[in-house]
Design a protein around this motif. Structure first.
Motif, PDB file in Angstrom:
ATOM      1  N   GLY A 419       0.630  -1.208  -0.163  1.00 35.03           N
ATOM      2  CA  GLY A 419       0.390  -0.606   0.032  1.00 35.03           C
ATOM      3  C   GLY A 419       0.781   1.383   0.352  1.00 35.03           C
ATOM      4  O   GLY A 419       0.494   2.638  -1.117  1.00 35.03           O
ATOM      5  N   GLU A 420       1.969   1.249   0.769  1.00 37.81           N
ATOM      6  CA  GLU A 420       2.819   2.435   0.710  1.00 37.81           C
ATOM      7  C   GLU A 420       3.256   2.655  -0.574  1.00 37.81           C
ATOM      8  O   GLU A 420       3.846   3.941  -1.080  1.00 37.81           O
ATOM      9  CB  GLU A 420       3.608   2.730   1.893  1.00 37.81           C
ATOM     10  N   ALA A 421       4.155   1.067  -1.055  1.00 39.24           N
ATOM     11  CA  ALA A 421       4.826   1.644  -2.711  1.00 39.24           C
ATOM     12  C   ALA A 421       4.116   2.601  -3.005  1.00 39.24           C
ATOM     13  O   ALA A 421       4.096   2.577  -3.919  1.00 39.24           O
ATOM     14  CB  ALA A 421       4.412   0.067  -2.455  1.00 39.24           C
ATOM     15  N   ASN A 424       3.511   5.304  -2.514  1.00 37.41           N
ATOM     16  CA  ASN A 424       4.593   6.202  -3.627  1.00 37.41           C
ATOM     17  C   ASN A 424       4.491   6.306  -4.953  1.00 37.41           C
ATOM     18  O   ASN A 424       5.123   7.534  -5.794  1.00 37.41           O
ATOM     19  CB  ASN A 424       6.143   5.864  -3.151  1.00 37.41           C
ATOM     20  N   LEU A 425       4.235   5.407  -5.813  1.00 35.81           N
ATOM     21  CA  LEU A 425       4.481   5.312  -6.841  1.00 35.81           C
ATOM     22  C   LEU A 425       3.179   6.804  -7.792  1.00 35.81           C
ATOM     23  O   LEU A 425       2.981   7.012  -8.462  1.00 35.81           O
ATOM     24  CB  LEU A 425       3.735   4.460  -8.045  1.00 35.81           C
ATOM     25  N   TYR A 521       0.858   7.839 -16.891  1.00 36.47           N
ATOM     26  CA  TYR A 521      -0.382   6.836 -17.125  1.00 36.47           C
ATOM     27  C   TYR A 521       0.616   5.594 -17.569  1.00 36.47           C
ATOM     28  O   TYR A 521      -0.043   4.734 -16.692  1.00 36.47           O
ATOM     29  CB  TYR A 521      -1.586   7.292 -17.988  1.00 36.47           C
ATOM     30  N   ARG A 522       0.536   5.626 -18.895  1.00 34.48           N
ATOM     31  CA  ARG A 522       1.634   4.548 -19.387  1.00 34.48           C
ATOM     32  C   ARG A 522       2.687   3.696 -18.563  1.00 34.48           C
ATOM     33  O   ARG A 522       2.639   2.518 -18.389  1.00 34.48           O
ATOM     34  CB  ARG A 522       2.293   4.594 -20.228  1.00 34.48           C
ATOM     35  N   ARG A 523       3.352   4.376 -17.714  1.00 30.81           N
ATOM     36  CA  ARG A 523       4.385   4.100 -16.944  1.00 30.81           C
ATOM     37  C   ARG A 523       3.718   3.355 -15.467  1.00 30.81           C
ATOM     38  O   ARG A 523       4.404   2.722 -14.666  1.00 30.81           O
ATOM     39  CB  ARG A 523       5.603   5.507 -16.383  1.00 30.81           C
ATOM     40  N   LEU A 524       2.666   5.000 -15.075  1.00 31.42           N
ATOM     41  CA  LEU A 524       2.362   4.121 -14.051  1.00 31.42           C
ATOM     42  C   LEU A 524       1.997   2.542 -13.973  1.00 31.42           C
ATOM     43  O   LEU A 524       2.182   1.695 -13.193  1.00 31.42           O
ATOM     44  CB  LEU A 524       1.076   4.916 -13.130  1.00 31.42           C
ATOM     45  N   ARG A 525       1.085   2.359 -14.678  1.00 31.46           N
ATOM     46  CA  ARG A 525       0.449   1.601 -15.290  1.00 31.46           C
ATOM     47  C   ARG A 525       1.308  -0.098 -15.647  1.00 31.46           C
ATOM     48  O   ARG A 525       1.251  -0.898 -14.656  1.00 31.46           O
ATOM     49  CB  ARG A 525      -0.370   1.396 -16.214  1.00 31.46           C
ATOM     50  N   LYS A 533       6.601  -3.359 -10.364  1.00 29.24           N
ATOM     51  CA  LYS A 533       7.281  -3.311  -8.814  1.00 29.24           C
ATOM     52  C   LYS A 533       6.294  -3.085  -7.791  1.00 29.24           C
ATOM     53  O   LYS A 533       7.166  -3.954  -6.808  1.00 29.24           O
ATOM     54  CB  LYS A 533       7.833  -1.106  -9.021  1.00 29.24           C
ATOM     55  N   LEU A 534       5.526  -2.760  -7.646  1.00 31.25           N
ATOM     56  CA  LEU A 534       4.140  -3.163  -6.853  1.00 31.25           C
ATOM     57  C   LEU A 534       4.567  -4.765  -6.443  1.00 31.25           C
ATOM     58  O   LEU A 534       3.956  -5.069  -5.530  1.00 31.25           O
ATOM     59  CB  LEU A 534       3.258  -2.889  -6.907  1.00 31.25           C
TER      60      LEU A 534
END
Length: 565
Positions: A419-421, A424-425, A521-525, A533-534
């Protein structure tokens, strides 16, 4: 004047306001807290939540003083009513130390007050309450969140518990006015045994016993010397006006470990002034209109209170008590105080009754109290000013065996870390979308704080739903539960990104802004994906790529994951 007041004793007089099973409210003596039949007490019932929590601490402290259980076997005997200790006899022996106004002649020690009389100008009695503004705040009319003049007079009962609450939770109060033994505004956590599937609450007595700490100092009666080490008002105050100030730690031979429940950082004498109406309870009788205070009371060093969780930044530094935050109590806080953490840069230690939960669970079940919860409470402070009083009832999970308990602990930590990760993302990619990667801007305020707060709030119930599902799952395989949490975090994080960033697309006339938002958005997805990473933070086994060996089990997990999102 003092000689004209009737003596008041916290152990033998009707000091405790309680709410009973039927909803009735009445005053009872300490011995009557033991009722478990008929219309028995189920909760303390002061008009203020902080006073109720202080009363739980006080009652548990008295029981610890009287019983002093050395080990788990002693606690079981007390819980089952088989203890060889006669509680009534112990309370009678301790009663002399709990007179609020001295003995019948007005002499002798006074509960939580300086051993010797204090001269000086009296402060208003409502200054005992932590949320009453200080002198400077009143001069500047700065008491917006706090209030003055609410309690011009208190009855003896209300004055006693207000004084105890101040001594236990005291924040810094200016030069020489010491903080409590746990520091200002500590968090209290209480195990709260419940009856499963029943509207009938547990007896108050069971709540007290469920939180009775074990002693590490040996059982038995405390002689006069030992009792004075535990109850500091029985001897002259250990003052702290020197440089460096005298510091009293938990291992100090001048103090007993049980002083954790009876710390006395403030040097105070109550001023009793005739009869009147208590502004808190509405009762008529002797009233306290003020108190005289002297600075440089006891300066407490490193102490561990049995009912408070602690954190430790480094092994070389002493632990410090957990403090409530101004925001809600969330699952990140829950993991720290219920499960605890042992990490390189940070450790969290549970309060003793929470740590003892698994060993006491069998007797909870035996008594029909198989659904315990945890009450977390305490003042959220901003320096010397009270912001709000936190009181939150949280779930606890009784595992069937040690293996399941260890699984729950590991999983809870991993879920919270994920959840914290995710938070941060979310912040990092919102910054990229809104301002670009080279922007010099803090990401812990404004829209970033709003987004991450919303993420934790939206995933609060799902977090506990996952843990409940693991408890109900007979297998020890938790990959499916981790995948479920990953899908929840992914969906929530992307929704919040959409809410705060992609609305720019409709307003942006600059193609560069649109490209920046789209790229973020692409990088987050990608970071939130099943090989991102998650997933790595959650310890999810990574699917094998097309050029690797075909692992049917891994392929099934990947398919399940893709279906879940």
């Amino acid at each position: 004047m003092d000689n004209e007041i009737p003596a008041f004793n916290l152990l033998t007089d009707e000091f405790f306001p309680v709410r009973t099973l039927s909803g009735a409210r009445r005053w009872v003596r300490f011995e009557e807290l033991r009722l478990e039949d008929g219309d028995f007490p189920v909760a303390f019932d002061w008009p203020r939540a902080d006073l109720n929590i202080a009363t739980y601490e006080f009652a548990i402290g008295v029981l610890a003083l009287a019983y002093q259980p050395e080990d788990h076997a002693d606690w079981i005997a007390i819980w089952r009513g088989h203890s060889e200790i006669d509680l009534g006899e112990r309370l009678a022996a301790l009663a002399f130390a709990f007179n609020l106004t001295g003995d019948a002649d007005g002499n002798g020690p006074r509960f939580q007050q300086d051993f010797e009389a204090i001269e000086g100008e009296a402060s208003d009695i409502d200054a005992l309450f932590i949320d009453t503004p200080g002198v400077n705040g009143q001069k500047k009319n700065a008491d917006v969140l706090t209030h003055r003049g609410r309690f011009p007079a208190l009855g003896l009962k209300a004055a006693a518990i207000a004084l105890y609450a101040l001594q236990q939770f005291a924040p810094s109060g200016g030069a020489g006015n010491r903080t409590s033994l746990r520091g200002g505004g500590p968090m209290t956590t209480l195990v709260w045994p419940d009856r499963p599937g029943s509207a009938s609450p547990a007896p108050l007595w069971r709540v007290l016993l469920a939180n009775l700490p074990l002693s590490a100092w040996g059982a038995g009666y405390l002689d006069d010397h030992e009792l004075a080490r535990a109850l500091p008002w029985l001897k002259p105050t250990i003052t702290s006006e020197g440089k460096p100030p005298d510091e009293v730690s938990q291992t100090d031979p001048r103090a007993h470990p049980l002083q954790a429940f009876f710390g006395m950082p403030r040097r105070i004498r109550l001023v009793v002034n005739g009869n009147g109406i208590c502004a808190l309870t509405g009762e008529t009788g002797p009233i306290v209109t003020g108190f005289i205070q002297r600075p440089w009371g006891m300066n407490y060093g490193a102490w561990r209170h049995p009912l408070t969780p602690y954190r430790q930044a480094k092994e070389s530094e002493p632990p410090y008590s957990v403090k409530p935050k101004t925001s809600r109590f969330g699952y990140r806080d829950w993991v720290g105080v219920v499960v605890g953490r042992q990490e390189k840069a940070h450790s969290a230690f549970r309060a003793e009754p929470v740590a003892e939960l698994s060993r006491r669970a069998a007797d909870f079940r035996r008594g029909g109290l198989a659904s315990p919860r945890m009450l977390a409470a305490g003042w959220a402070m901003n320096n010397m000013e009270a912001v709000t009083f936190l009181q939150s009832m949280q779930p606890l999970y009784l595992a069937e065996d040690e293996a399941k308990a260890a699984q729950i602990a590991r999983l809870a930590k991993d879920l919270a870390n994920a959840g914290e990760a995710a938070a941060n993302l979310l912040s990092a990619h919102l910054k990229l979308a809104l301002f670009g990667k080279d922007a010099k801007i803090a990401i812990d305020t404004g829209v970033f704080e709003q987004a991450t707060d919303a993420l934790f709030e939206r995933t609060e119930d799902p977090f506990h739903a996952v843990l409940e599902a693991v408890i109900a799952d007979a297998s020890c395989e938790d990959q499916q539960h981790r995948l479920r949490w990953l899908a929840i975090l992914r969906r929530t994080t992307l929704d919040l990104f959409d809410l705060h960033a992609t609305t720019l697309l409709a307003e942006a006339n600059d193609i560069k802004v649109a490209m920046r938002v789209t790229d973020a958005y692409r990088r987050l997805r990608s970071a939130l994906g099943n090989v991102g990473k998650l997933a790595a933070a959650l310890g999810i086994q990574q699917p094998v790529g097309d050029d690797g060996p075909k692992n049917p089990a891994m392929q099934r997990r990947r398919h399940t994951y893709e279906q879940s999102i």
